[in-house]
Motif scaffolding. Sequence first.
Motif, PDB file in Angstrom:
ATOM      1  N   GLY A 161      34.840  58.097  51.313  1.00  0.00           N
ATOM      2  CA  GLY A 161      35.483  58.724  52.448  1.00  0.00           C
ATOM      3  C   GLY A 161      36.938  58.365  52.601  1.00  0.00           C
ATOM      4  O   GLY A 161      37.504  58.454  53.687  1.00  0.00           O
ATOM      5  N   GLY A 162      37.571  57.926  51.517  1.00  0.00           N
ATOM      6  CA  GLY A 162      38.995  57.599  51.586  1.00  0.00           C
ATOM      7  C   GLY A 162      39.277  56.293  52.288  1.00  0.00           C
ATOM      8  O   GLY A 162      40.386  56.049  52.735  1.00  0.00           O
ATOM      9  N   SER A 163      38.256  55.430  52.410  1.00  0.00           N
ATOM     10  CA  SER A 163      38.436  54.179  53.145  1.00  0.00           C
ATOM     11  C   SER A 163      39.200  53.140  52.332  1.00  0.00           C
ATOM     12  O   SER A 163      39.512  52.072  52.839  1.00  0.00           O
ATOM     13  CB  SER A 163      37.070  53.615  53.547  1.00  0.00           C
ATOM     14  N   GLY A 164      39.479  53.417  51.076  1.00  0.00           N
ATOM     15  CA  GLY A 164      40.233  52.495  50.256  1.00  0.00           C
ATOM     16  C   GLY A 164      39.341  51.586  49.437  1.00  0.00           C
ATOM     17  O   GLY A 164      38.129  51.620  49.525  1.00  0.00           O
ATOM     18  N   VAL A 165      39.985  50.750  48.627  1.00  0.00           N
ATOM     19  CA  VAL A 165      39.255  49.831  47.759  1.00  0.00           C
ATOM     20  C   VAL A 165      38.793  48.621  48.564  1.00  0.00           C
ATOM     21  O   VAL A 165      39.569  48.043  49.329  1.00  0.00           O
ATOM     22  CB  VAL A 165      40.161  49.394  46.595  1.00  0.00           C
ATOM     23  N   PRO A 166      37.537  48.192  48.395  1.00  0.00           N
ATOM     24  CA  PRO A 166      37.062  47.013  49.126  1.00  0.00           C
ATOM     25  C   PRO A 166      37.846  45.769  48.736  1.00  0.00           C
ATOM     26  O   PRO A 166      38.344  45.657  47.613  1.00  0.00           O
ATOM     27  CB  PRO A 166      35.600  46.896  48.680  1.00  0.00           C
ATOM     28  N   GLY A 167      37.951  44.837  49.649  1.00  0.00           N
ATOM     29  CA  GLY A 167      38.637  43.588  49.368  1.00  0.00           C
ATOM     30  C   GLY A 167      37.795  42.672  48.501  1.00  0.00           C
ATOM     31  O   GLY A 167      36.568  42.826  48.408  1.00  0.00           O
ATOM     32  N   VAL A 168      38.431  41.710  47.880  1.00  0.00           N
ATOM     33  CA  VAL A 168      37.731  40.814  46.967  1.00  0.00           C
ATOM     34  C   VAL A 168      36.667  39.994  47.677  1.00  0.00           C
ATOM     35  O   VAL A 168      35.662  39.585  47.066  1.00  0.00           O
ATOM     36  CB  VAL A 168      38.755  39.892  46.258  1.00  0.00           C
ATOM     37  N   ASP A 169      36.842  39.738  48.976  1.00  0.00           N
ATOM     38  CA  ASP A 169      35.878  38.962  49.748  1.00  0.00           C
ATOM     39  C   ASP A 169      34.950  39.838  50.584  1.00  0.00           C
ATOM     40  O   ASP A 169      34.198  39.330  51.426  1.00  0.00           O
ATOM     41  CB  ASP A 169      36.604  37.983  50.682  1.00  0.00           C
ATOM     42  N   SER A 170      34.976  41.137  50.353  1.00  0.00           N
ATOM     43  CA  SER A 170      34.171  42.060  51.153  1.00  0.00           C
ATOM     44  C   SER A 170      32.696  41.977  50.788  1.00  0.00           C
ATOM     45  O   SER A 170      32.318  41.484  49.715  1.00  0.00           O
ATOM     46  CB  SER A 170      34.660  43.491  50.934  1.00  0.00           C
ATOM     47  N   ALA A 171      31.863  42.497  51.694  1.00  0.00           N
ATOM     48  CA  ALA A 171      30.430  42.577  51.407  1.00  0.00           C
ATOM     49  C   ALA A 171      30.173  43.478  50.216  1.00  0.00           C
ATOM     50  O   ALA A 171      29.287  43.211  49.404  1.00  0.00           O
ATOM     51  CB  ALA A 171      29.682  43.086  52.638  1.00  0.00           C
ATOM     52  N   ASP A 172      30.966  44.555  50.090  1.00  0.00           N
ATOM     53  CA  ASP A 172      30.789  45.485  48.976  1.00  0.00           C
ATOM     54  C   ASP A 172      30.974  44.774  47.636  1.00  0.00           C
ATOM     55  O   ASP A 172      30.169  44.930  46.709  1.00  0.00           O
ATOM     56  CB  ASP A 172      31.782  46.635  49.087  1.00  0.00           C
ATOM     57  N   ALA A 173      32.052  44.007  47.508  1.00  0.00           N
ATOM     58  CA  ALA A 173      32.329  43.295  46.261  1.00  0.00           C
ATOM     59  C   ALA A 173      31.330  42.168  46.041  1.00  0.00           C
ATOM     60  O   ALA A 173      30.836  41.969  44.927  1.00  0.00           O
ATOM     61  CB  ALA A 173      33.754  42.742  46.278  1.00  0.00           C
ATOM     62  N   GLY A 174      31.026  41.431  47.094  1.00  0.00           N
ATOM     63  CA  GLY A 174      30.086  40.315  46.967  1.00  0.00           C
ATOM     64  C   GLY A 174      28.699  40.773  46.562  1.00  0.00           C
ATOM     65  O   GLY A 174      28.053  40.162  45.698  1.00  0.00           O
TER      66      GLY A 174
END
Length: 215
Positions: free
Chosen positions: A28-41
């Motif tokens: 949805g155009g929310s951008g790239v998840p951060g390195v410490d985000s739940a998505d990346a983790g």
Amino acid sequence: MWWVAGGVVVLLLVLAGVAAFACARGDGGSGVPGVDSADAGFARDMAVHHQQAVEMSFIVRDRTDGEDVRRLAYDIANTQANQRGMLLGWLDLWVLPKVAPGGAGPMAWMGHGDGHGDHAGGHGDGGGGAGLMPGMATEDELTRLGTLRGEEAEVFFLQLMTDHHKGGVSMAEACASRCAVPVEKRLARGMVEGQQSELRLMRDMLAARGAKPRS
């Protein structure tokens, strides 16, 4: 032969990772998840978690002729190898490391200060020990699985995989509520449904062998 050859599994991982590049743009155009985000983790931790499930499935394949266990092991290996490829593909797409930065332990993305999540299925001799994620088998348990044969191997595999799935469900439920990328949240919800179904199947398979999940 219905078992997937090792080279084909690797190919599936690569193809799944490539496909993930396309579908992960559904954020949805929310951008790239951060390195410490739940998505990346979640992507990092579940890729490791899935790898062990694939490993255990290949071990039991060679330890029994029981068609029902071998079929289940094939399904788990195929499904989780494919999902692992997607998770690693997203990390590549987001240009994020596959290892948590700064020495953060597993499950830190779930908000636990010590880097460990809730240990579903945890117990004295396995199910997640020091430095392991929920439900993961220890090295000693994997070694033991590789020494058993026949019904003993089937029962121990089903018990280990039951613990493993309980831990996986806990992690996937956390992503379903914490992750921000819609396609990853959908994958997590699918993991919960699929692994809960396999938990019921494994409970019945254990009962048919006069055994039950470990407490």
